[in-house]
Design an enzyme around this catalytic site. Structure first.
Site, mmCIF file in Angstrom:
data_model
loop_
_atom_site.group_PDB
_atom_site.id
_atom_site.type_symbol
_atom_site.label_atom_id
_atom_site.label_comp_id
_atom_site.label_asym_id
_atom_site.label_seq_id
_atom_site.Cartn_x
_atom_site.Cartn_y
_atom_site.Cartn_z
ATOM 1 N N CYS A 48 0.835 -1.211 0.000
ATOM 2 C CA CYS A 48 0.000 0.000 0.000
ATOM 3 C C CYS A 48 0.870 1.261 0.000
ATOM 4 O O CYS A 48 1.489 1.602 1.012
ATOM 5 C CB CYS A 48 -0.930 -0.026 1.215
ATOM 6 S SG CYS A 48 -1.840 1.517 1.489
ATOM 7 N N CYS A 51 -0.140 3.997 2.485
ATOM 8 C CA CYS A 51 0.243 3.605 3.845
ATOM 9 C C CYS A 51 1.668 4.055 4.149
ATOM 10 O O CYS A 51 1.963 4.521 5.255
ATOM 11 C CB CYS A 51 0.151 2.085 4.015
ATOM 12 S SG CYS A 51 -1.509 1.406 3.841
#
Length: 302
Positions: A48, A51
């Site tokens: 991700c 993230c």
């Protein structure tokens, strides 16, 4: 995503404030720990990208809070059970736990100012909350997200009706939408003692500028007039205002500085005065203001 090298912190070591958890340890690391201080849970995954942007911001904010809040990170690929139970459908997702239960949260990679505002609200830091909300609102306004900016300025004003920064910011939101009447009404709410503050002065300059700015659609016509007659000072002046209204600050600077250079005395030094008004509207720390002042000084004192 690993934890940074531990550093000492007034609220404990880095390992005390920031840790990775598992399904097995979630009860201890989050539920039980949140009965002492609020705990942020960062649901993330190695693949991700957002993230990887958000987690360092969270870690920094938690360290700055000096023990008032903790951060626990859970890799959803390795430990999918808890995020599934909590209905996490996209990441990054952050949940705040307090007294053993989730009390707030957000999804997506928020900018640092929004994360700071979230944590300030969580720990009850009213002063920090207000400052962070205004910073976040200013960022949203600069990015053109008028709805988010107006909402954040409004939240500040719900707590402090006379906050000059929030009133000035809200007025600028109205100016951006073309609602100059409401912008003026909003500025009228500024207490007299704060009427000369920098944010209010900037908003007033922006309002005055909006009142005399030609429509942005006139840019092509003004460029054509200048091409036909490069000495047309009024066309160059109007083009600068139209470019600024479109967000082209560099273009506006170039046209007005050209006018100062070629015909400074035109219309009672109007180009120089207009530059000063632009600097007020943009604010003293804006890069365009800094560059513009330097270039103007070079012309005036060469």
């Amino acid at each position: 995503m690993s934890v940074d090298t531990p550093i000492l912190n007034q609220g404990g070591t880095d390992a005390d404030l920031i840790k990775n958890t598992t399904t097995k340890d979630f009860l201890r690391d989050v539920i039980e720990a949140s009965r002492e201080v609020p705990v942020l849970v960062d649901f993330w995954a190695p693949w991700c990208g957002p993230c990887r942007q958000l987690t360092p911001i969270l870690e920094k904010a938690v360290r700055v809070a000096k023990g008032a809040v903790r951060l626990v990170k859970l890799n959803i690929d390795e430990h999918p059970q808890i995020p599934a139970q909590m209905g996490v459908q996209s990441i990054p997702a952050v949940f705040a736990f307090q007294d053993g239960r989730p009390v707030d949260g957000f999804m997506g990679a928020l900018p640092e100012s929004r994360v700071n505002a979230f944590i300030a609200r969580l720990i009850g830091d009213d002063a920090g909350d207000t400052a962070a909300d205004i910073e976040a609102a200013d960022e949203a306004l600069a990015a053109g997200d008028l709805n988010a900016a107006a909402q954040l300025f409004g939240e500040v004003l719900q707590k402090d009706r006379e906050n000059a920064q929030a009133l000035a910011g809200l007025a600028k939101c109205y100016i951006k939408t073309g609602d100059l009447t409401r912008a003026e009404q909003t500025l009228a709410l500024v207490p007299p003692a704060k009427a000369d503050s920098a944010p209010v002065a900037s908003a007033r300059a922006a309002l005055e500028l909006a009142r005399k700015t030609p429509a942005a659609g006139e840019i092509d016509a003004l460029r054509a007039k200048l091409a036909a007659d490069p000495k047309d000072a009024q066309a160059r002046f109007d083009l600068a205002l139209a470019l600024n209204a479109k967000g082209d600050r560099k273009g506006a600077l170039n046209e007005l500085l050209t006018l100062v250079s070629k015909n400074r005395s035109w219309n009672d030094d109007a180009a120089r005065k207009q530059l000063l008004q632009l600097f007020d509207a943009w604010g003293p720390s804006d890069p365009s203001t800094i560059t513009g002042r330097q270039r103007l000084s070079s012309l005036l004192f060469a």
